[in-house]
Design a protein around this motif. Structure first.
Motif, short mmCIF file in Angstrom:
data_model
loop_
_atom_site.label_atom_id
_atom_site.label_comp_id
_atom_site.label_asym_id
_atom_site.label_seq_id
_atom_site.Cartn_x
_atom_site.Cartn_y
_atom_site.Cartn_z
N LEU A 1 51.30 88.88 22.27
CA LEU A 1 51.08 89.09 23.69
C LEU A 1 50.31 90.38 23.95
N PRO A 2 49.44 90.39 24.95
CA PRO A 2 48.80 91.65 25.36
C PRO A 2 49.87 92.62 25.84
N LYS A 3 49.57 93.92 25.80
CA LYS A 3 50.56 94.94 26.16
C LYS A 3 51.10 94.74 27.57
N ARG A 4 50.24 94.35 28.49
CA ARG A 4 50.70 94.14 29.87
C ARG A 4 51.73 93.02 29.94
N ALA A 5 51.46 91.93 29.20
CA ALA A 5 52.41 90.80 29.17
C ALA A 5 53.70 91.21 28.46
N GLN A 6 53.58 92.07 27.44
CA GLN A 6 54.77 92.55 26.74
C GLN A 6 55.67 93.33 27.69
N ARG A 7 55.08 94.18 28.51
CA ARG A 7 55.87 94.96 29.47
C ARG A 7 56.57 94.07 30.50
N LYS A 8 55.89 93.01 30.90
CA LYS A 8 56.51 92.06 31.83
C LYS A 8 57.70 91.36 31.17
N GLU A 9 57.54 91.04 29.88
CA GLU A 9 58.64 90.40 29.15
C GLU A 9 59.81 91.37 28.99
N VAL A 10 59.50 92.63 28.75
CA VAL A 10 60.55 93.66 28.66
C VAL A 10 61.31 93.74 29.98
N GLU A 11 60.60 93.73 31.09
CA GLU A 11 61.25 93.78 32.40
C GLU A 11 62.13 92.56 32.62
N ARG A 12 61.66 91.40 32.18
CA ARG A 12 62.43 90.16 32.35
C ARG A 12 63.75 90.21 31.57
N ILE A 13 63.67 90.63 30.32
CA ILE A 13 64.87 90.67 29.48
C ILE A 13 65.83 91.75 29.97
N LEU A 14 65.30 92.90 30.35
CA LEU A 14 66.17 93.97 30.87
C LEU A 14 66.86 93.52 32.15
N ASN A 15 66.18 92.74 32.96
CA ASN A 15 66.80 92.19 34.16
C ASN A 15 67.93 91.24 33.80
N GLY B 1 70.89 93.21 32.93
CA GLY B 1 71.30 94.16 33.96
C GLY B 1 70.94 95.60 33.68
N MET B 2 69.85 95.82 32.96
CA MET B 2 69.46 97.18 32.60
C MET B 2 68.04 97.53 33.03
N ASP B 3 67.46 96.74 33.93
CA ASP B 3 66.09 97.01 34.36
C ASP B 3 65.97 98.34 35.10
N HIS B 4 67.06 98.75 35.76
CA HIS B 4 67.02 100.02 36.50
C HIS B 4 67.11 101.24 35.58
N ARG B 5 67.35 101.00 34.28
CA ARG B 5 67.49 102.10 33.32
C ARG B 5 66.37 102.09 32.27
N LYS B 6 65.27 101.44 32.57
CA LYS B 6 64.23 101.26 31.56
C LYS B 6 63.61 102.59 31.09
N ASN B 7 63.66 103.62 31.92
CA ASN B 7 63.08 104.91 31.55
C ASN B 7 64.11 105.90 31.00
N ALA B 8 65.34 105.43 30.83
CA ALA B 8 66.42 106.30 30.34
C ALA B 8 66.39 106.40 28.81
N TYR B 9 66.88 107.54 28.31
CA TYR B 9 67.02 107.73 26.87
C TYR B 9 68.46 107.40 26.47
#
Length: 226
Positions: free
Chosen positions: A117-131, A134-142
């Motif tokens: 997948l292109p990087k943009r599509a990868q980020r969308k998939e990351v958002e989907r799985i994190l959603n 229930g962790m989409d709101h913490r995607k920038n957390a360490y």
């Protein structure tokens, strides 16, 4: 439909002149969309069976077939590619990379799985799985800022980001309290059904068995009759 078949699997270890047989001929089939739980006392062979099924160590004897292919006939590189692209892993501890954010943890896994997948599509998939976890709101957390339950949710998302066919979960709730354990197991069951994957779970906690479709009891390297 069975996607994973284990036939007559044995595992022995030799120490000097002493040979100890850990698995004594295991037959087991795993079906798509089901959670199969392996339970038994310490030393019963359940974790050994999981690691052999996952290609993390070889069997002494027997046959393992995944998606119609015999893993015994594969070389180490072929098995590594299957682990990276077709299998997902969740362990007792999340083992997150401390210097990567939640989003970066999942992006790294896509690199390991050699995602096309292109990087943009990868980020969308990351958002989907994190959603989904229930962790989409913490995607920038360490990891240092996450609770134990949140870390396991990220570990589950990381295990599923590359859309594996099989999820191997070895004591995924052992380090959590009762509430978080139930939350994690409920999530694993829900995602197994939603995504149509096959989950093989090792647990010592009988309270978690309510989340399994099938319970396999092991003792002294054997599967006990139901």
């Amino acid at each position: 439909m069975s996607i994973f078949t284990i036939d007559g699997v044995r595992k022995s270890f030799t120490n000097g002149e002493i040979t100890e047989e850990i698995l004594k001929g295991i037959d087991l089939s795993l079906k798509e969309g089901e959670v199969t739980a392996l339970v038994g006392a310490s030393g019963s062979g359940k974790s050994t069976l999981l690691t052999i099924a996952a290609g993390l160590q070889p069997a002494t004897d027997g046959q393992i077939s995944f998606d119609g292919e015999k893993m015994n006939a594969m070389n180490q590189e072929e098995i590594r590619k299957i682990r990276a692209s077709k299998f997902g892993f969740v362990f007792q501890f999340a083992h997150l990379v401390p210097f990567l954010t939640v989003e970066e943890q999942l992006m790294l896994m896509l690199d390991v799985a050699e995602s096309k997948l292109p990087k943009r599509a990868q980020r969308k998939e990351v958002e989907r799985i994190l959603n989904l976890v229930g962790m989409d709101h913490r995607k920038n957390a360490y990891p240092s800022s996450l609770s134990g339950g949140e870390k396991q949710r990220v570990a589950i998302a990381r295990a599923l980001i590359h859309q594996p066919k099989v999820l191997f979960a070895d004591e995924p709730t052992a380090s959590l309290d009762s509430k978080r354990s139930n939350d994690i197991m409920s999530l694993i069951r829900e995602l197994t059904k939603t995504l149509g994957i096959t989950t093989l779970l090792v647990t010592h906690d009988e309270e978690m068995l309510v989340y399994a479709d099938r319970v396999i009891k092991m003792s002294d390297g054997l599967i006990l009759p139901n």
